[in-house]
Design a protein around this motif. Structure first.
Motif, PDB file in Angstrom:
ATOM      1  N   PHE A 163       8.624   4.220   0.092  1.00 15.17           N
ATOM      2  CA  PHE A 163       9.447   3.158   0.240  1.00 15.17           C
ATOM      3  C   PHE A 163       9.808   2.742   1.730  1.00 15.17           C
ATOM      4  O   PHE A 163      10.379   3.513   2.336  1.00 15.17           O
ATOM      5  CB  PHE A 163      10.599   3.401  -0.770  1.00 15.17           C
ATOM      6  N   HIS A 164       9.748   1.431   1.932  1.00 11.32           N
ATOM      7  CA  HIS A 164       9.963   0.983   3.469  1.00 11.32           C
ATOM      8  C   HIS A 164      11.727   1.128   3.237  1.00 11.32           C
ATOM      9  O   HIS A 164      12.443   0.561   2.655  1.00 11.32           O
ATOM     10  CB  HIS A 164       9.634  -0.380   3.563  1.00 11.32           C
ATOM     11  N   VAL A 165      12.060   1.790   4.481  1.00 11.62           N
ATOM     12  CA  VAL A 165      13.519   2.047   4.806  1.00 11.62           C
ATOM     13  C   VAL A 165      14.102   0.978   5.880  1.00 11.62           C
ATOM     14  O   VAL A 165      14.920   0.291   5.689  1.00 11.62           O
ATOM     15  CB  VAL A 165      14.012   3.380   5.228  1.00 11.62           C
ATOM     16  N   CYS A 166      13.271   1.063   6.933  1.00 19.60           N
ATOM     17  CA  CYS A 166      13.797  -0.001   8.219  1.00 19.60           C
ATOM     18  C   CYS A 166      12.536   0.092   9.170  1.00 19.60           C
ATOM     19  O   CYS A 166      11.411   0.895   8.969  1.00 19.60           O
ATOM     20  CB  CYS A 166      14.915   0.476   8.833  1.00 19.60           C
ATOM     21  N   SER A 167      12.746  -0.809  10.000  1.00 21.48           N
ATOM     22  CA  SER A 167      11.578  -1.177  11.195  1.00 21.48           C
ATOM     23  C   SER A 167      12.426  -1.365  12.604  1.00 21.48           C
ATOM     24  O   SER A 167      13.512  -1.672  12.582  1.00 21.48           O
ATOM     25  CB  SER A 167      10.768  -2.203  10.903  1.00 21.48           C
ATOM     26  N   PHE A 209       0.931  -1.235  -0.116  1.00 22.03           N
ATOM     27  CA  PHE A 209      -0.031   0.160   0.089  1.00 22.03           C
ATOM     28  C   PHE A 209       0.951   1.235   0.165  1.00 22.03           C
ATOM     29  O   PHE A 209       0.488   2.002  -0.879  1.00 22.03           O
ATOM     30  CB  PHE A 209      -1.047   0.053   1.218  1.00 22.03           C
ATOM     31  N   PHE A 210       1.930   1.180   0.921  1.00 26.01           N
ATOM     32  CA  PHE A 210       2.600   2.458   0.869  1.00 26.01           C
ATOM     33  C   PHE A 210       3.469   2.615  -0.321  1.00 26.01           C
ATOM     34  O   PHE A 210       3.689   3.814  -0.814  1.00 26.01           O
ATOM     35  CB  PHE A 210       3.708   2.434   2.318  1.00 26.01           C
ATOM     36  N   LYS A 211       4.140   1.744  -0.726  1.00 28.34           N
ATOM     37  CA  LYS A 211       4.830   1.567  -2.120  1.00 28.34           C
ATOM     38  C   LYS A 211       3.998   2.107  -3.163  1.00 28.34           C
ATOM     39  O   LYS A 211       4.295   3.002  -3.871  1.00 28.34           O
ATOM     40  CB  LYS A 211       5.375   0.160  -2.476  1.00 28.34           C
ATOM     41  N   ILE A 263       1.994  10.508   4.302  1.00 24.14           N
ATOM     42  CA  ILE A 263       1.218   9.044   4.728  1.00 24.14           C
ATOM     43  C   ILE A 263      -0.067   9.509   5.705  1.00 24.14           C
ATOM     44  O   ILE A 263      -1.246   8.937   5.165  1.00 24.14           O
ATOM     45  CB  ILE A 263       2.125   8.252   5.728  1.00 24.14           C
ATOM     46  N   TYR A 264      -0.112  10.371   6.507  1.00 25.92           N
ATOM     47  CA  TYR A 264      -1.199  10.960   7.179  1.00 25.92           C
ATOM     48  C   TYR A 264      -1.430  12.456   6.890  1.00 25.92           C
ATOM     49  O   TYR A 264      -0.737  13.391   7.266  1.00 25.92           O
ATOM     50  CB  TYR A 264      -0.947  10.822   8.778  1.00 25.92           C
ATOM     51  N   GLY A 321      11.923  -3.808  15.301  1.00 31.23           N
ATOM     52  CA  GLY A 321      10.912  -4.762  15.741  1.00 31.23           C
ATOM     53  C   GLY A 321       9.874  -5.049  14.658  1.00 31.23           C
ATOM     54  O   GLY A 321       9.905  -4.870  13.440  1.00 31.23           O
ATOM     55  N   GLU A 322       8.446  -5.466  15.124  1.00 34.68           N
ATOM     56  CA  GLU A 322       7.547  -5.482  14.222  1.00 34.68           C
ATOM     57  C   GLU A 322       6.309  -4.423  14.363  1.00 34.68           C
ATOM     58  O   GLU A 322       5.071  -4.742  13.974  1.00 34.68           O
ATOM     59  CB  GLU A 322       6.751  -6.896  14.709  1.00 34.68           C
ATOM     60  N   GLU A 323       6.699  -3.279  14.735  1.00 29.67           N
ATOM     61  CA  GLU A 323       5.651  -2.260  15.101  1.00 29.67           C
ATOM     62  C   GLU A 323       6.203  -0.981  14.410  1.00 29.67           C
ATOM     63  O   GLU A 323       5.105  -0.164  14.011  1.00 29.67           O
ATOM     64  CB  GLU A 323       5.387  -2.144  16.516  1.00 29.67           C
ATOM     65  N   ILE A 324       7.334  -0.410  14.472  1.00 30.57           N
ATOM     66  CA  ILE A 324       7.569   0.825  14.157  1.00 30.57           C
ATOM     67  C   ILE A 324       8.346   0.778  12.708  1.00 30.57           C
ATOM     68  O   ILE A 324       9.230   0.351  12.510  1.00 30.57           O
ATOM     69  CB  ILE A 324       8.488   1.731  15.400  1.00 30.57           C
ATOM     70  N   HIS A 325       7.773   1.449  11.773  1.00 30.41           N
ATOM     71  CA  HIS A 325       8.128   1.364  10.451  1.00 30.41           C
ATOM     72  C   HIS A 325       8.609   2.900   9.888  1.00 30.41           C
ATOM     73  O   HIS A 325       7.610   3.810  10.005  1.00 30.41           O
ATOM     74  CB  HIS A 325       7.293   0.744   9.610  1.00 30.41           C
ATOM     75  N   ILE A 326       9.775   3.029   9.317  1.00 26.94           N
ATOM     76  CA  ILE A 326       9.999   4.445   8.513  1.00 26.94           C
ATOM     77  C   ILE A 326      10.193   4.261   6.999  1.00 26.94           C
ATOM     78  O   ILE A 326      10.513   3.265   6.586  1.00 26.94           O
ATOM     79  CB  ILE A 326      11.459   4.862   9.047  1.00 26.94           C
ATOM     80  N   PHE A 327       9.380   5.056   6.570  1.00 31.03           N
ATOM     81  CA  PHE A 327       9.551   5.067   5.002  1.00 31.03           C
ATOM     82  C   PHE A 327      10.112   6.270   4.279  1.00 31.03           C
ATOM     83  O   PHE A 327      10.215   7.480   5.355  1.00 31.03           O
ATOM     84  CB  PHE A 327       7.944   5.303   4.639  1.00 31.03           C
ATOM     85  N   GLN A 328      10.393   6.481   3.105  1.00 33.45           N
ATOM     86  CA  GLN A 328      10.971   7.598   2.435  1.00 33.45           C
ATOM     87  C   GLN A 328      10.187   7.833   0.988  1.00 33.45           C
ATOM     88  O   GLN A 328       9.832   6.753   0.825  1.00 33.45           O
ATOM     89  CB  GLN A 328      12.621   7.523   2.469  1.00 33.45           C
ATOM     90  N   ALA A 329      10.152   8.984   0.950  1.00 31.56           N
ATOM     91  CA  ALA A 329       9.650   9.073  -0.531  1.00 31.56           C
ATOM     92  C   ALA A 329      10.170  10.665  -1.110  1.00 31.56           C
ATOM     93  O   ALA A 329      10.843  11.346  -0.302  1.00 31.56           O
ATOM     94  CB  ALA A 329       8.046   9.788  -0.464  1.00 31.56           C
TER      95      ALA A 329
END
Length: 181
Positions: free
Chosen positions: A75-79, A68-70, A96-97, A81-89
């Protein structure tokens, strides 16, 4: 010339916008987020670009989440754990929001998650302080006093590292609600 650089994170709950903007400024100088470290960010050297970073909270995301984000240019950069995600564009990509209600949902979701640690840590810390300072040795068995002496430090640390972010999210939510009126 160095190929990696480390910078401090001021706490995502406290300075998410400032940190994301700062990462974007580093990208203009050719330093790009590679991964999150325990107290900051590891950046790698590259060709300077005009990009933006954004953070999202999603517990155990699936491939559809990242797709969805892509598709929207992020684009997903890193996370963490399984909860906090950083994206770049690229700069100028729709955020995003983009409205108050989705931002409120984002922070409320994270606040509920972190409160699962903060509230029990608060209760345990208060209970340990009560046992330590009650001055009622005849009412409190010695073993409970010793257990509270051992638990008070870890419970207080857990309270600080979960309670302060929980409060930060509470204030963010209140501010967003106030701004949307």
């Amino acid at each position: 010339m160095k190929k990696t650089k480390y910078i401090l994170c001021w706490g995502l709950a406290f300075s998410e916008e400032r940190d994301m903007k700062r990462l974007g400024n580093y990208a203009k100088d050719g330093w790009f987020l590679e991964k999150l470290t325990p107290f900051g960010y590891r950046l790698k050297r590259g060709k300077p670009q005009q990009i933006e970073y954004s953070l999202d909270y999603q517990n155990n995301p699936d491939q559809e989440y990242f797709l969805f984000f892509k598709e929207t240019g992020w684009f997903h950069v890193c996370s963490i754990g399984e909860e906090i995600h950083i994206f770049q564009a690229p700069s100028g990509t729709k955020p995003i929001y983009s409205d108050q209600s989705t931002k409120i949902e984002k922070y409320a979701r994270e606040q509920r998650q972190i409160a699962k640690v903060a509230f029990p840590a608060l209760l345990l810390t208060l209970f340990c302080f009560f046992l330590k300072g009650s001055g009622l040795p005849s009412l409190v068995p010695k073993i409970l006093g010793q257990i509270s002496s051992v638990l008070i430090i870890p419970s207080f640390i857990a309270l600080v590292f979960s309670g302060l972010p929980c409060l930060a999210y509470t204030f963010k939510i209140r501010k967003l609600k106030k701004d949307s009126i």
